[in-house]
Design a protein around this motif. Structure first.
Motif, PDB file in Angstrom:
ATOM      1  N   GLY A 110      -6.259   1.895  -4.316  1.00 17.55           N
ATOM      2  CA  GLY A 110      -4.900   1.395  -4.147  1.00 17.55           C
ATOM      3  C   GLY A 110      -4.808  -0.121  -4.096  1.00 17.55           C
ATOM      4  O   GLY A 110      -3.711  -0.667  -3.954  1.00 17.55           O
ATOM      5  N   THR A 111      -5.934  -0.812  -4.199  1.00 15.66           N
ATOM      6  CA  THR A 111      -5.920  -2.280  -4.163  1.00 15.66           C
ATOM      7  C   THR A 111      -5.355  -2.814  -5.471  1.00 15.66           C
ATOM      8  O   THR A 111      -5.801  -2.433  -6.549  1.00 15.66           O
TER       9      THR A 111
ATOM     10  N   TYR B  80      -9.483 -10.024   1.682  1.00 19.06           N
ATOM     11  CA  TYR B  80      -8.456  -9.022   1.974  1.00 19.06           C
ATOM     12  C   TYR B  80      -8.125  -8.243   0.716  1.00 19.06           C
ATOM     13  O   TYR B  80      -7.892  -8.832  -0.342  1.00 19.06           O
ATOM     14  N   ALA B  81      -8.084  -6.913   0.830  1.00 18.13           N
ATOM     15  CA  ALA B  81      -7.630  -6.039  -0.249  1.00 18.13           C
ATOM     16  C   ALA B  81      -6.164  -5.722   0.026  1.00 18.13           C
ATOM     17  O   ALA B  81      -5.816  -5.299   1.131  1.00 18.13           O
ATOM     18  N   LEU B  82      -5.319  -5.950  -0.982  1.00 13.18           N
ATOM     19  CA  LEU B  82      -3.872  -5.780  -0.815  1.00 13.18           C
ATOM     20  C   LEU B  82      -3.338  -4.724  -1.767  1.00 13.18           C
ATOM     21  O   LEU B  82      -3.815  -4.588  -2.896  1.00 13.18           O
ATOM     22  N   ASP B  83      -2.279  -4.028  -1.348  1.00 15.98           N
ATOM     23  CA  ASP B  83      -1.670  -2.994  -2.186  1.00 15.98           C
ATOM     24  C   ASP B  83      -0.608  -3.559  -3.129  1.00 15.98           C
ATOM     25  O   ASP B  83       0.144  -2.806  -3.741  1.00 15.98           O
TER      26      ASP B  83
ATOM     27  N   ARG C  37       0.854  -9.410   5.520  1.00 17.00           N
ATOM     28  CA  ARG C  37       1.220  -8.461   6.581  1.00 17.00           C
ATOM     29  C   ARG C  37       1.922  -7.246   5.974  1.00 17.00           C
ATOM     30  O   ARG C  37       2.868  -7.365   5.217  1.00 17.00           O
ATOM     31  N   GLY C  38       1.400  -6.079   6.298  1.00 17.88           N
ATOM     32  CA  GLY C  38       1.970  -4.828   5.799  1.00 17.88           C
ATOM     33  C   GLY C  38       1.437  -4.425   4.435  1.00 17.88           C
ATOM     34  O   GLY C  38       1.792  -3.360   3.925  1.00 17.88           O
ATOM     35  N   HIS C  39       0.606  -5.257   3.816  1.00 18.83           N
ATOM     36  CA  HIS C  39       0.062  -4.951   2.483  1.00 18.83           C
ATOM     37  C   HIS C  39      -1.450  -4.830   2.468  1.00 18.83           C
ATOM     38  O   HIS C  39      -2.043  -4.552   1.442  1.00 18.83           O
ATOM     39  N   GLN C  40      -2.077  -5.019   3.613  1.00 18.93           N
ATOM     40  CA  GLN C  40      -3.532  -5.004   3.695  1.00 18.93           C
ATOM     41  C   GLN C  40      -4.047  -3.575   3.698  1.00 18.93           C
ATOM     42  O   GLN C  40      -3.669  -2.776   4.545  1.00 18.93           O
TER      43      GLN C  40
END
Length: 172
Positions: free
Chosen positions: A59-60, A134-137, A156-159
Motif C-alpha cells: 500500500g506504500t 517513512y512509507a506513505l499511502d 500524519r494519517g498517511h504513514q
C-alpha cells in the motif's frame, strides 16, 4: 532430541523469512550504530551516504526521508529532508543532489535553510545521526521545500510504516 533439532531449524528458517519481509533501512557505508565515514561529513566531501532499504509495506505510494542529529547543542539539527520518493525506489547512491532529481523526490529544507543534504559536522564529541524512512499511502502535494516539521505534519494519517538507521560521528 532429533525432533527438537528439526523444530529449532524450522523455527529459525521461519524467523529469517519474516525478518526478510521487515521494512528496513541500511547503508553499505556504515553499520547500524556504527561510525559514519568522514567522507559523508564536513571533514570529508560532505556528500550524502548511500542508503538501501527493503520490505516496503504493501500500500506504500511514496517514501519520505528525514536525517537529523538530536545531539546538536542548540537542539535537533536537520541534515536532510526528502519526500515523494517513489515507492519503487529501493536505494539512494552517495552524493544525491537536487539537480539530479533525487530519484523523482522533492527536497525539503535542512536546518541551514538549504534544499540539500548537509554533511555531519558536530562541534565536538559523539553525535547520533538518525536516518528515518517513512512509507506513505499517498504522494504528498508539492508544497515546495518543506521543513521537517511541515513534512511530519503532512505525513500524519498517511504513514503505513517507518524504519530507522542510526550512525555516529565523532569530532574532538
Amino acid at each position: 532430541m532429533k525432533g527438537f533439532m528439526i523444530a529449532a531449524i524450522m523455527l529459525a528458517a521461519a524467523a529469517t523469512t519474516m525478518a526478510a519481509g521487515l521494512f528496513q533501512i541500511g547503508s553499505p557505508a556504515f553499520n547500524a550504530g556504527g561510525a559514519i565515514p568522514a567522507r559523508y561529513t564536513c571533514d570529508g566531501q560532505g556528500i550524502s551516504p548511500p542508503l538501501r532499504w527493503g520490505g516496503v509495506p504493501a500500500g506504500t505510494r511514496s517514501l519520505a526521508l528525514i536525517v537529523d542529529d538530536p545531539d546538536a547543542p542548540s537542539g535537533t539539527f536537520v541534515h536532510w529532508v526528502l519526500y515523494n520518493l517513489p515507492a519503487s525506489v529501493t536505494h539512494l547512491e552517495a552524493g544525491v543532489t537536487l539537480d539530479q532529481g533525487a530519484y523523482g523526490a522533492s527536497f525539503g529544507v535542512n536546518s541551514r535553510g538549504d534544499a540539500a543534504y548537509t554533511g555531519m559536522c558536530p562541534p565536538s564529541g559523539v553525535h547520533h545521526y538518525h536516518f528515518k524512512l517513512y512509507a506513505l499511502d499517498t504522494s504528498l502535494p508539492d508544497q515546495g521545500h518543506m521543513t521537517k516539521a511541515e513534512l511530519l505534519d503532512a505525513v500524519r494519517g498517511h504513514q503505513v510504516g517507518m524504519t530507522e538507521l542510526v550512525g555516529v560521528y565523532r569530532r574532538d
